[in-house]
Write a protein that holds these residues in place. Structure first.
Motif, short mmCIF file in Angstrom:
data_model
loop_
_atom_site.label_atom_id
_atom_site.label_comp_id
_atom_site.label_asym_id
_atom_site.label_seq_id
_atom_site.Cartn_x
_atom_site.Cartn_y
_atom_site.Cartn_z
N ARG A 91 -1.32 -6.74 -4.59
CA ARG A 91 -2.17 -6.69 -3.40
C ARG A 91 -3.34 -7.66 -3.51
O ARG A 91 -3.70 -8.35 -2.54
CB ARG A 91 -2.69 -5.27 -3.18
CG ARG A 91 -3.57 -5.14 -1.94
CD ARG A 91 -4.12 -3.76 -1.77
NE ARG A 91 -5.03 -3.45 -2.86
CZ ARG A 91 -5.52 -2.25 -3.09
NH1 ARG A 91 -5.17 -1.22 -2.35
NH2 ARG A 91 -6.35 -2.05 -4.09
N SER B 184 -14.39 -3.33 -6.77
CA SER B 184 -13.35 -2.30 -6.67
C SER B 184 -13.82 -1.25 -5.68
O SER B 184 -15.00 -1.00 -5.51
CB SER B 184 -13.11 -1.67 -8.04
OG SER B 184 -14.29 -1.04 -8.49
N GLU C 89 0.83 -1.21 0.00
CA GLU C 89 0.00 0.00 0.00
C GLU C 89 0.86 1.26 0.00
O GLU C 89 0.54 2.24 -0.68
CB GLU C 89 -0.97 -0.01 1.19
CG GLU C 89 -2.02 1.07 1.12
CD GLU C 89 -2.88 1.03 -0.15
OE1 GLU C 89 -3.44 2.09 -0.50
OE2 GLU C 89 -3.00 -0.01 -0.82
N ARG D 279 -1.55 -2.86 -7.26
CA ARG D 279 -2.91 -3.35 -6.98
C ARG D 279 -3.02 -4.84 -7.31
O ARG D 279 -3.67 -5.60 -6.61
CB ARG D 279 -3.95 -2.57 -7.80
CG ARG D 279 -4.19 -1.17 -7.30
CD ARG D 279 -5.22 -0.47 -8.19
NE ARG D 279 -5.35 0.92 -7.87
CZ ARG D 279 -6.13 1.42 -6.93
NH1 ARG D 279 -6.88 0.60 -6.22
NH2 ARG D 279 -6.18 2.70 -6.70
N ARG E 103 2.11 1.56 -3.52
CA ARG E 103 1.01 1.91 -4.43
C ARG E 103 0.67 3.39 -4.33
O ARG E 103 0.52 4.08 -5.33
CB ARG E 103 -0.24 1.06 -4.14
CG ARG E 103 -1.34 1.27 -5.18
CD ARG E 103 -2.72 0.94 -4.65
NE ARG E 103 -3.13 1.75 -3.53
CZ ARG E 103 -3.58 3.02 -3.61
NH1 ARG E 103 -3.62 3.64 -4.76
NH2 ARG E 103 -3.95 3.67 -2.53
#
Length: 148
Positions: free
Chosen positions: A37, A136, A15, A34, A18
């Protein structure tokens, strides 16, 4: 440290990376984080964490891990670019803990690539083995306010 704790730490690492990519406008890199992840979460929530842990046993930790032929079976997906990003991150990161997260995530992608297709996360038909079909999240700025 347990495998669950290691993967949880890797989640924070992902994170952070990202968000940095997002802040710098590097959309392709953000997409790869992403992707990583999503597979990290897949292993955590499906119980594959124990199979992943078993796959790590007996493997000698390497400074720069080798990537198995399993990833080569998934040409045209984000798997190879994601591993390339993780290897680049591994090379550029001076901190040992972050290096360990990168190594763990490379092993994770390799593990998932080696899973029988029935065990891998299902993907959208338009993007082969790229992102699991999970809802999402929209950023708070893009969410519609609740009535009331």
């Amino acid at each position: 440290m347990t495998i669950f704790e290691e993967l949880t730490g890797a989640t924070l690492f992902i994170e952070t990376r990202r968000r940095a990519a997002e802040a710098k406008g590097r959309q392709d890199e953000e997409k790869l984080w992403r992707y990583v992840r999503a597979f990290n979460h897949f292993v955590l929530i499906t119980g594959q964490i124990y199979r992943f842990e078993d796959s790590l046993e007996g493997k000698a930790p390497a400074e720069r891990p080798s990537v198995s032929a399993n990833l080569g079976k998934h040409e045209g997906t984000l798997a190879e670019p994601a591993v390339e990003l993780l290897l680049k991150t591994l090379d550029e990161t001076p901190e040992l803990e972050q290096k360990q997260h990168a190594r763990l995530l490379i092993a994770l992608l390799d593990f998932i690539a080696g899973l029988d297709s029935s065990m891998r996360p299902r993907t959208t038909s338009s993007i082969n083995w790229t992102m699991p079909r999970w809802p999402s999240r929209t950023s708070p700025a893009k969410r519609k306010p609740r009535p009331g």
